[in-house]
Design a protein around this motif. Structure first.
Motif, PDB file in Angstrom:
ATOM      1  N   ILE A  39      -0.486   1.218   8.089  1.00 15.27           N
ATOM      2  CA  ILE A  39      -0.115  -0.069   7.500  1.00 15.27           C
ATOM      3  C   ILE A  39       0.700   0.145   6.240  1.00 15.27           C
ATOM      4  N   SER A  40       0.315   1.160   5.440  1.00 12.87           N
ATOM      5  CA  SER A  40       1.068   1.466   4.217  1.00 12.87           C
ATOM      6  C   SER A  40       2.486   1.895   4.544  1.00 12.87           C
ATOM      7  N   ASN A  41       2.626   2.738   5.585  1.00 13.02           N
ATOM      8  CA  ASN A  41       3.962   3.193   5.985  1.00 13.02           C
ATOM      9  C   ASN A  41       4.822   2.027   6.449  1.00 13.02           C
ATOM     10  N   ILE A  42       4.219   1.108   7.208  1.00 14.05           N
ATOM     11  CA  ILE A  42       4.954  -0.071   7.669  1.00 14.05           C
ATOM     12  C   ILE A  42       5.405  -0.907   6.486  1.00 14.05           C
ATOM     13  N   SER A  43       4.524  -1.053   5.478  1.00 16.22           N
ATOM     14  CA  SER A  43       4.876  -1.829   4.289  1.00 16.22           C
ATOM     15  C   SER A  43       6.086  -1.231   3.595  1.00 16.22           C
ATOM     16  N   ASN A  44       6.112   0.112   3.521  1.00  9.62           N
ATOM     17  CA  ASN A  44       7.259   0.769   2.885  1.00  9.62           C
ATOM     18  C   ASN A  44       8.548   0.500   3.652  1.00  9.62           C
ATOM     19  N   ILE A  45       8.482   0.587   4.987  1.00  9.99           N
ATOM     20  CA  ILE A  45       9.677   0.389   5.809  1.00  9.99           C
ATOM     21  C   ILE A  45      10.175  -1.042   5.684  1.00  9.99           C
ATOM     22  N   VAL A  46       9.262  -2.011   5.847  1.00  9.47           N
ATOM     23  CA  VAL A  46       9.647  -3.410   5.763  1.00  9.47           C
ATOM     24  C   VAL A  46      10.201  -3.735   4.391  1.00  9.47           C
ATOM     25  N   GLY A  47       9.532  -3.187   3.342  1.00  4.53           N
ATOM     26  CA  GLY A  47      10.002  -3.442   1.992  1.00  4.53           C
ATOM     27  C   GLY A  47      11.409  -2.942   1.767  1.00  4.53           C
ATOM     28  N   ASN A  48      11.713  -1.776   2.262  1.00  5.93           N
ATOM     29  CA  ASN A  48      13.012  -1.177   2.005  1.00  5.93           C
ATOM     30  C   ASN A  48      14.148  -1.834   2.774  1.00  5.93           C
ATOM     31  N   VAL A  96      12.899  -0.504 -15.084  1.00  2.00           N
ATOM     32  CA  VAL A  96      13.345  -0.906 -13.747  1.00  2.00           C
ATOM     33  C   VAL A  96      14.658  -1.664 -13.859  1.00  2.00           C
ATOM     34  N   THR A  97      15.639  -1.280 -13.044  1.00  3.22           N
ATOM     35  CA  THR A  97      16.943  -1.958 -13.012  1.00  3.22           C
ATOM     36  C   THR A  97      17.130  -2.593 -11.641  1.00  3.22           C
ATOM     37  N   ALA A  98      17.369  -3.904 -11.632  1.00  4.91           N
ATOM     38  CA  ALA A  98      17.499  -4.643 -10.374  1.00  4.91           C
ATOM     39  C   ALA A  98      18.811  -4.304  -9.669  1.00  4.91           C
ATOM     40  N   LYS A  99      18.745  -4.163  -8.357  1.00  4.01           N
ATOM     41  CA  LYS A  99      19.928  -3.961  -7.524  1.00  4.01           C
ATOM     42  C   LYS A  99      20.158  -5.160  -6.601  1.00  4.01           C
ATOM     43  N   ASP A 100      19.381  -6.198  -6.814  1.00  2.37           N
ATOM     44  CA  ASP A 100      19.518  -7.479  -6.105  1.00  2.37           C
ATOM     45  C   ASP A 100      19.262  -8.592  -7.106  1.00  2.37           C
ATOM     46  N   ASP A 101      19.632  -9.800  -6.752  1.00  3.84           N
ATOM     47  CA  ASP A 101      19.265 -10.952  -7.574  1.00  3.84           C
ATOM     48  C   ASP A 101      17.822 -11.378  -7.250  1.00  3.84           C
ATOM     49  N   ASP A 102      17.229 -12.117  -8.177  1.00 10.45           N
ATOM     50  CA  ASP A 102      15.900 -12.706  -7.985  1.00 10.45           C
ATOM     51  C   ASP A 102      14.824 -11.652  -7.726  1.00 10.45           C
ATOM     52  N   LEU A 103      14.889 -10.540  -8.464  1.00 12.75           N
ATOM     53  CA  LEU A 103      13.857  -9.508  -8.344  1.00 12.75           C
ATOM     54  C   LEU A 103      12.754  -9.771  -9.365  1.00 12.75           C
ATOM     55  N   GLN A 104      11.510  -9.877  -8.885  1.00  7.29           N
ATOM     56  CA  GLN A 104      10.364 -10.039  -9.773  1.00  7.29           C
ATOM     57  C   GLN A 104       9.257  -9.122  -9.292  1.00  7.29           C
ATOM     58  N   ILE A 105       8.751  -8.280 -10.200  1.00  9.53           N
ATOM     59  CA  ILE A 105       7.720  -7.315  -9.849  1.00  9.53           C
ATOM     60  C   ILE A 105       6.354  -7.989  -9.866  1.00  9.53           C
ATOM     61  N   LYS A 106       5.597  -7.795  -8.793  1.00 11.33           N
ATOM     62  CA  LYS A 106       4.255  -8.377  -8.682  1.00 11.33           C
ATOM     63  C   LYS A 106       3.175  -7.369  -9.037  1.00 11.33           C
ATOM     64  N   ASN A 107       3.396  -6.114  -8.691  1.00  5.13           N
ATOM     65  CA  ASN A 107       2.352  -5.107  -8.859  1.00  5.13           C
ATOM     66  C   ASN A 107       2.978  -3.727  -9.002  1.00  5.13           C
ATOM     67  N   ILE A 108       2.320  -2.866  -9.767  1.00  3.40           N
ATOM     68  CA  ILE A 108       2.725  -1.466  -9.894  1.00  3.40           C
ATOM     69  C   ILE A 108       1.528  -0.611  -9.488  1.00  3.40           C
ATOM     70  N   ILE A 109       1.778   0.422  -8.710  1.00  2.00           N
ATOM     71  CA  ILE A 109       0.731   1.390  -8.375  1.00  2.00           C
ATOM     72  C   ILE A 109       1.257   2.774  -8.757  1.00  2.00           C
ATOM     73  N   VAL A 110       0.594   3.410  -9.698  1.00  2.00           N
ATOM     74  CA  VAL A 110       1.029   4.723 -10.189  1.00  2.00           C
ATOM     75  C   VAL A 110       0.013   5.779  -9.775  1.00  2.00           C
ATOM     76  N   ASN A 111       0.520   6.847  -9.152  1.00  3.82           N
ATOM     77  CA  ASN A 111      -0.358   7.938  -8.699  1.00  3.82           C
ATOM     78  C   ASN A 111      -1.521   7.407  -7.859  1.00  3.82           C
ATOM     79  N   LYS A 112      -1.184   6.539  -6.914  1.00  5.78           N
ATOM     80  CA  LYS A 112      -2.165   5.953  -5.990  1.00  5.78           C
ATOM     81  C   LYS A 112      -3.287   5.210  -6.733  1.00  5.78           C
ATOM     82  N   THR A 216       7.039  -6.360  -4.933  1.00  2.98           N
ATOM     83  CA  THR A 216       7.754  -7.517  -5.470  1.00  2.98           C
ATOM     84  C   THR A 216       7.134  -8.822  -4.994  1.00  2.98           C
ATOM     85  N   GLU A 217       7.484  -9.905  -5.681  1.00  7.03           N
ATOM     86  CA  GLU A 217       6.996 -11.226  -5.282  1.00  7.03           C
ATOM     87  C   GLU A 217       7.515 -11.602  -3.896  1.00  7.03           C
ATOM     88  N   ALA A 218       8.626 -11.012  -3.480  1.00 10.31           N
ATOM     89  CA  ALA A 218       9.193 -11.301  -2.161  1.00 10.31           C
ATOM     90  C   ALA A 218       8.489 -10.530  -1.045  1.00 10.31           C
TER      91      ALA A 218
END
Length: 230
Positions: A39-48, A96-112, A216-218
């Protein structure tokens, strides 16, 4: 439509693979671990594929990063015992530098989830309103907040976060009733909506960062490998 079709095919492929491998395992915990990783791998793929991956930079520092909430800086300056509130010792700045418009960070996970950061802090105006409404909940200049189980607990000036529920502050925050939660406000990092090229800065904990995930919020998830210090 072609992209959506490709995403669907990848999701189905990974889920089928997880189920087949899982049934080949005799240990139920192994199966759950494989499924969660899938599920985590799928989240990464969909997110990217739902947005352009933001640029990030980790800057080592011995203090709270420039550009962070002034109130948080004041907390560190005026209280040398921040450990009382479960706060990390700041060391790293995440830019963090946005590469799209309307970027809002919802959560950060550092070192799992093994490296913490400040996510919420008390809103002074809402704190005063709460005190006026519940004067009996002020003891020795400290506010008592109510939990969902009707218990009264001391307010914490800042809420630390791991992003995966590992830090005790996360359980503390989630157990507060809605009225008590309302006296807290998210750090500016989690409320700022960035346009292309805009930057945002967060202070991370005192740890050697090897991996960062941004959610992200998206609904996109971005994973970054950070080079280990020599």
């Amino acid at each position: 439509m072609r992209v959506l079709s490709w995403i669907f095919e990848v999701v189905v492929f990974f889920l089928i693979g997880a189920i087949i491998i899982g049934y080949m395992q005799s240990d139920k915990k192994d199966f759950e671990s494989i499924l969660n990783q899938t599920i985590s791998n799928i989240s990464n793929i969909v997110g990217n594929v739902t947005g352009t991956m933001p640029d990030i930079e980790v800057i080592q520092t011995g203090e709270v990063c420039a550009g962070i909430d002034e109130e948080l800086v004041a907390q560190y300056a005026n209280n040398s015992a921040m450990a009382v509130f479960g706060i990390f010792a700041p060391k790293n700045c995440l830019k963090v530098t946005a590469k799209d418009d309307d970027l809002q960070i919802k959560n950060i996970i550092v070192n799992k989830g093994n490296c913490n950061y400040a996510k919420y802090m008390i809103d002074t105006d809402k704190k005063l309103l709460y005190q006026d409404k519940y004067p009996k909940r002020v003891k020795n200049k400290k506010i008592l907040l109510r939990t969902k189980n009707q218990e009264l607990v001391p307010a914490r000036a800042v809420i630390s976060w791991s992003g995966v529920g590992k830090h005790p502050d996360e359980k503390y925050y989630m157990e507060l009733d809605d009225e008590s939660k309302a006296i807290y406000k998210p750090m500016k990092f989690f409320t700022k909506q960035m346009s292309f090229g805009q930057t945002n800065v967060a202070t991370l904990g005192n740890c050697n960062i090897l991996e960062i995930k941004l959610e992200t919020e998206a609904g996109a998830v971005y994973r970054y490998d950070i080079k280990e210090e020599k």
